[in-house]
Design a protein around this motif. Structure first.
Motif, short mmCIF file in Angstrom:
data_model
loop_
_atom_site.label_atom_id
_atom_site.label_comp_id
_atom_site.label_asym_id
_atom_site.label_seq_id
_atom_site.Cartn_x
_atom_site.Cartn_y
_atom_site.Cartn_z
N UNK A 179 38.89 49.55 44.52
CA UNK A 179 37.78 48.98 43.74
C UNK A 179 36.52 48.79 44.58
N UNK A 180 36.63 48.04 45.68
CA UNK A 180 35.43 47.73 46.45
C UNK A 180 34.74 48.98 46.96
N UNK A 181 35.50 49.91 47.50
CA UNK A 181 34.91 51.12 48.06
C UNK A 181 34.52 52.08 46.95
N UNK A 182 35.41 52.26 45.99
CA UNK A 182 35.14 53.20 44.89
C UNK A 182 33.93 52.78 44.07
N UNK A 183 33.76 51.47 43.88
CA UNK A 183 32.63 50.95 43.09
C UNK A 183 31.74 50.10 43.98
N UNK A 184 31.33 50.65 45.10
CA UNK A 184 30.62 49.87 46.10
C UNK A 184 29.45 49.06 45.59
N UNK A 185 28.73 49.57 44.63
CA UNK A 185 27.59 48.81 44.13
C UNK A 185 28.03 47.75 43.12
N UNK A 186 29.32 47.73 42.80
CA UNK A 186 29.79 46.80 41.78
C UNK A 186 30.64 45.67 42.34
N UNK A 235 39.77 45.71 38.93
CA UNK A 235 39.14 46.75 38.11
C UNK A 235 38.44 46.13 36.90
N UNK A 236 39.07 45.11 36.33
CA UNK A 236 38.44 44.42 35.21
C UNK A 236 37.12 43.79 35.66
N UNK A 237 37.13 43.15 36.83
CA UNK A 237 35.93 42.50 37.34
C UNK A 237 34.89 43.53 37.78
N UNK A 238 35.31 44.50 38.59
CA UNK A 238 34.36 45.42 39.20
C UNK A 238 33.87 46.52 38.29
N UNK A 239 34.74 47.03 37.43
CA UNK A 239 34.37 48.13 36.56
C UNK A 239 33.97 47.65 35.17
N UNK A 240 34.78 46.76 34.59
CA UNK A 240 34.48 46.28 33.24
C UNK A 240 33.31 45.32 33.20
N UNK A 241 33.34 44.30 34.07
CA UNK A 241 32.28 43.29 34.06
C UNK A 241 31.17 43.60 35.06
N UNK A 286 30.84 42.87 38.16
CA UNK A 286 30.40 41.76 39.01
C UNK A 286 30.02 42.30 40.38
N UNK A 287 29.06 41.68 41.06
CA UNK A 287 28.68 42.16 42.39
C UNK A 287 29.54 41.60 43.50
N UNK A 288 30.37 40.59 43.21
CA UNK A 288 31.17 39.97 44.27
C UNK A 288 32.52 39.53 43.74
N UNK A 289 33.55 39.75 44.55
CA UNK A 289 34.91 39.28 44.25
C UNK A 289 35.37 38.45 45.43
N UNK A 290 35.75 37.21 45.19
CA UNK A 290 36.29 36.34 46.23
C UNK A 290 37.81 36.51 46.25
N UNK A 291 38.35 36.99 47.35
CA UNK A 291 39.76 37.27 47.43
C UNK A 291 39.99 38.77 47.33
N UNK A 292 41.25 39.19 47.12
CA UNK A 292 42.48 38.39 47.02
C UNK A 292 42.84 37.73 48.35
N UNK A 293 43.80 36.81 48.30
CA UNK A 293 44.22 36.07 49.48
C UNK A 293 45.31 36.80 50.26
N UNK A 294 46.11 37.58 49.56
CA UNK A 294 47.23 38.29 50.18
C UNK A 294 46.74 39.60 50.80
N UNK A 295 47.27 39.92 51.99
CA UNK A 295 46.80 41.10 52.71
C UNK A 295 47.08 42.40 51.98
N UNK A 296 48.29 42.56 51.42
CA UNK A 296 48.61 43.78 50.68
C UNK A 296 47.67 43.94 49.49
#
Length: 528
Positions: A210-217, A183-189, A191-201
């Motif tokens: 985050x990804x779906x809710x802020x699809x353009x972010x 949320x910090x990355x997608x909503x606050x900053x 950013x257009x891309x997030x690498x990860x997370x690595x864990x499935x959960x």
């Protein structure tokens, strides 16, 4: 013109502001008695002079008629530096703090802060059971960024070429912390891309929240998660690691392969399956145990006599092991705790199984045991990552011992960067525009590009082809990047055994997958 009192009070008390107040105090008599001194004093001459000044609601300011006045929105990072070095101008034109409880300061190209950068983010576990995997992933991300820039790669916003900076975040192995970081990355900053997370959960929750809710972010490209995405992810979730549906089924195919080869001295060995109660464990279980039963757990179709159980934590897992009877085959599908479960099994009076199977998520922990008594029995089933491309990356990094998973992280980052490089609009780049570019990277008839080549060669060729409107046929460090429509990869697998030290995995057999079948089929064969 003298600055107004309100313009003084709305500035933070930086050293520059305090110096200005002292100067005003010293000029008091002169200002009243010397008109020329008043005319010579200006609050600013250009916008940069107002970089340290902000309104009471923290909006940046600009120079207008020698006065610092509120700016409608920021347009560059330097306009936000008055709030602190960690502030940047996000896509919405607001000054945003890059650091948070989960996220560190940005990693800039050449370690030099700049206005000409696009920010992306990453989320890994820097502590806890997956810390080693997280460290490898971050090293892979950084290597990809360095190679992209060394090869002349840029992201063009209109006519302006920009490089890419990374804001690294730590999930701490917690879904809650991973979502907070996202949320910090997608909503606050924004950013257009997030690498990860690595864990499935973590991946599933970040994708949903985050990804779906802020699809353009926000755009998620996970290096090593394997879970099947069974919800509408708007095509914003992509994985460089083969899905659990391929990895889990490869276990069953290998079981049948070893039964046929007489490994168990019987055609009907007994098997015990224990899996973690999380996204990874359930996904792997359902991929391996495809035989359904009304009102009963799914069964492994290759085995007649079998016990299936699960665990929610390490203590529960130990209790499950205590309850098991003798078995020819022990399969444990989980994370780093699998190593502790194997140690616990040895403390019981049970005879050691002829074959012990573990999956990719526990590779690092099992190797860390350095247990040479596992050499004869262990088979670690996972993606076949020991490629020529990985050897080339290790050589570039001068790290021959770099874990194979570093290639997955490198591929995730480089694919994202190449997709970003195809951006031609004057509008800021978004996750949706990156998603649209992904189709250009997976064309069998496209320009062949291998990440195993020198960055000056492959980055230049890839960017030139994309900007000429051509498509690419990518081979990553981890192997061919044949993305399917759902953003996943079907790839070959390997059965690894321990070397003589018990601390390294070496491929013993390889599985050539037939990705046209569902469930997956394929052929196991010894490594030459």
């Amino acid at each position: 013109m003298l600055p107004t009192l309100s313009s003084i009070l709305r500035r933070p008390f930086s050293s520059r502001t305090r110096a200005g107040l002292f100067a005003l105090a010293g000029l008091g008599g002169l200002a009243l008695g010397a008109c020329s001194a008043v005319l010579d004093f200006t609050e600013c001459r250009e916008d940069v002079d107002c970089a340290d000044f902000f309104t009471t609601d923290q909006k940046p300011m600009q120079c207008d008629n020698q006065q610092c006045v509120a700016r409608a929105r920021c347009t560059s990072n330097s306009q936000c530096t008055g709030l602190g070095d960690e502030y940047i101008c996000n896509l919405s034109g607001s000054c945003a703090k890059t650091t948070s409880d989960q996220c560190a300061a940005p990693i800039y190209p050449g370690d030099m802060a700049s206005d000409k950068v696009v920010f992306i983010g990453s989320i890994v576990a820097r502590k806890g059971d997956d810390a080693a995997l997280g460290a490898a992933a971050e090293k892979g991300f950084k290597a990809a960024l360095d190679d992209f820039h060394a090869g002349g790669g840029t992201v063009n916003i209109g006519d302006e070429a920009q490089m890419v900076a990374l804001v690294p975040c730590d999930s701490g192995g917690s879904v809650v912390q991973a979502v907070a970081a996202a949320r910090h990355l997608g909503t606050g900053l924004t950013v257009p891309a997030i690498l990860g997370p690595l864990d499935d959960d973590e991946l599933v929750k970040v994708a949903q929240d985050v990804s779906i809710a802020n699809g353009v972010l926000a755009y998620t490209h996970s290096p090593s998660a394997t879970t099947d995405i069974d919800f509408d992810d708007k095509s914003l979730v992509w994985l460089t690691n083969p899905l659990a549906e391929f990895q889990g089924r490869a276990f069953g195919e290998h079981l049948q392969h070893e039964i046929d080869a007489g490994v168990f001295d019987t055609t009907d060995p007994a098997a015990t399956l224990l899996f973690a109660q999380d996204e990874y464990g359930y996904s792997m279980y359902y991929a391996l145990a495809t035989q359904t039963q009304d009102g009963q757990p799914n069964r492994i179709p290759e085995i007649n006599s079998q016990v299936v159980s699960s665990y929610s934590n390490l203590d529960t897992g130990k209790l499950r092991i205590d309850s098991f009877g003798d078995t020819d085959v022990l399969i444990i599908l989980g994370g780093a705790e699998v190593a502790e479960l194997l140690k616990h099994f040895k403390t019981t009076s049970k005879p050691w199984p002829r074959r012990v199977y573990v999956a990719q998520r526990s590779f690092a922990a099992v190797k860390a045991l350095g247990d040479t008594t596992l050499i004869d029995s262990l088979r670690a089933i996972g993606p076949d990552l020991e490629t020529e491309g990985l050897a080339a990356l290790r050589k570039r990094l001068a790290d021959p011992a770099a874990p194979a998973e570093i290639g997955l992280a490198y591929d995730a980052a480089m694919v994202t960067l190449l997709a970003m490089s195809s951006h031609t609009s004057s509008e800021p780049i978004t996750g949706v525009s990156i998603r649209a570019a992904m189709g250009k990277l997976n064309d069998a008839a496209g320009t062949a590009v291998s990440f195993g080549d020198a960055p000056a060669v492959f980055v230049k060729a890839a960017v030139a082809a994309l900007r000429a409107g051509k498509t690419l046929n990518l081979t990553g460090v981890s192997g061919p990047l044949d993305y399917r429509k759902d953003g996943s990869i079907c790839g070959d697998m390997a059965a690894y055994g321990l070397d003589a030290t018990g601390k390294a995995l070496v491929p013993v057999e390889r599985f050539t997958a037939d990705c046209s079948q569902s469930p997956i089929t394929g052929t196991w064969a010894p490594v030459p």
